[in-house]
Motif scaffolding. Structure first.
Motif, PDB file in Angstrom:
ATOM      1  N   ASP A   1       8.648  -5.345   4.159  1.00  0.00           N
ATOM      2  CA  ASP A   1       7.882  -4.435   5.012  1.00  0.00           C
ATOM      3  C   ASP A   1       8.739  -3.966   6.189  1.00  0.00           C
ATOM      4  O   ASP A   1       8.730  -2.786   6.557  1.00  0.00           O
ATOM      5  CB  ASP A   1       6.606  -5.104   5.516  1.00  0.00           C
ATOM      6  N   LYS A   2       9.495  -4.893   6.780  1.00  0.00           N
ATOM      7  CA  LYS A   2      10.388  -4.560   7.895  1.00  0.00           C
ATOM      8  C   LYS A   2      11.453  -3.554   7.440  1.00  0.00           C
ATOM      9  O   LYS A   2      11.738  -2.576   8.139  1.00  0.00           O
ATOM     10  CB  LYS A   2      11.041  -5.839   8.420  1.00  0.00           C
TER      11      LYS A   2
ATOM     12  N   ASN B   1      12.374   0.574   8.471  1.00  0.00           N
ATOM     13  CA  ASN B   1      13.654   0.814   9.143  1.00  0.00           C
ATOM     14  C   ASN B   1      14.186   2.197   8.764  1.00  0.00           C
ATOM     15  O   ASN B   1      14.510   2.445   7.596  1.00  0.00           O
ATOM     16  CB  ASN B   1      14.652  -0.275   8.745  1.00  0.00           C
TER      17      ASN B   1
ATOM     18  N   ALA C   1       7.302  -9.895   4.060  1.00  0.00           N
ATOM     19  CA  ALA C   1       7.425  -9.474   5.460  1.00  0.00           C
ATOM     20  C   ALA C   1       8.783  -8.811   5.695  1.00  0.00           C
ATOM     21  O   ALA C   1       8.870  -7.792   6.393  1.00  0.00           O
ATOM     22  CB  ALA C   1       7.237 -10.661   6.394  1.00  0.00           C
ATOM     23  N   LEU C   2       9.834  -9.369   5.103  1.00  0.00           N
ATOM     24  CA  LEU C   2      11.157  -8.762   5.217  1.00  0.00           C
ATOM     25  C   LEU C   2      11.169  -7.376   4.574  1.00  0.00           C
ATOM     26  O   LEU C   2      11.698  -6.421   5.150  1.00  0.00           O
ATOM     27  CB  LEU C   2      12.226  -9.660   4.585  1.00  0.00           C
TER      28      LEU C   2
END
Length: 115
Positions: free
Chosen positions: A84-85, A89, A81-82
């Motif tokens: 993907d974030k 960005n 999830a990190l």
């Protein structure tokens, strides 16, 4: 073949001195610096030291950098999830996941997310 002694520190300084004006040109052209996100999972002493050196080098070169330090107990889902974030960005142009990862994490799947 004869071995050659290489002064690694001198070579590194030369490379950094060549990169700095190139990065400045990118900043002037785009209005913002290239960005690097570094992800560290756990407390491996060598990894902690390497990440610290990478942060200092980014500062020295004028690069934007973000550091994310997850606990060794982080799940695969949390790490992905990190990533993907970070992939979404616009300030982040490169993601470095510091190895080794804790054994319970699937390194192959992580690398596919940053490829």
């Amino acid at each position: 073949m004869t071995a050659a002694l290489i002064d690694g520190k001198a070579v590194a300084e030369q490379v950094l001195s060549e990169l700095k004006p190139k990065i400045a040109q990118i900043v002037q052209k785009r209005g913002y610096p290239p960005g690097l996100a570094v992800v560290l999972v756990g407390e491996n002493p060598a990894s902690v030291a390497y990440v610290g050196m990478k942060e200092k080098t980014c500062q020295k070169l004028g690069l934007y950098s973000e550091k994310y330090h997850l606990p060794a107990t982080a799940t695969q889902k949390e790490l992905l999830a990190l990533l993907d974030k970070l992939n979404a960005n616009p300030r982040v142009h490169g993601i470095l996941v510091q190895m080794p990862l804790p054994e319970h994490l699937d390194t192959g799947e992580v690398l596919r997310r940053v490829d």
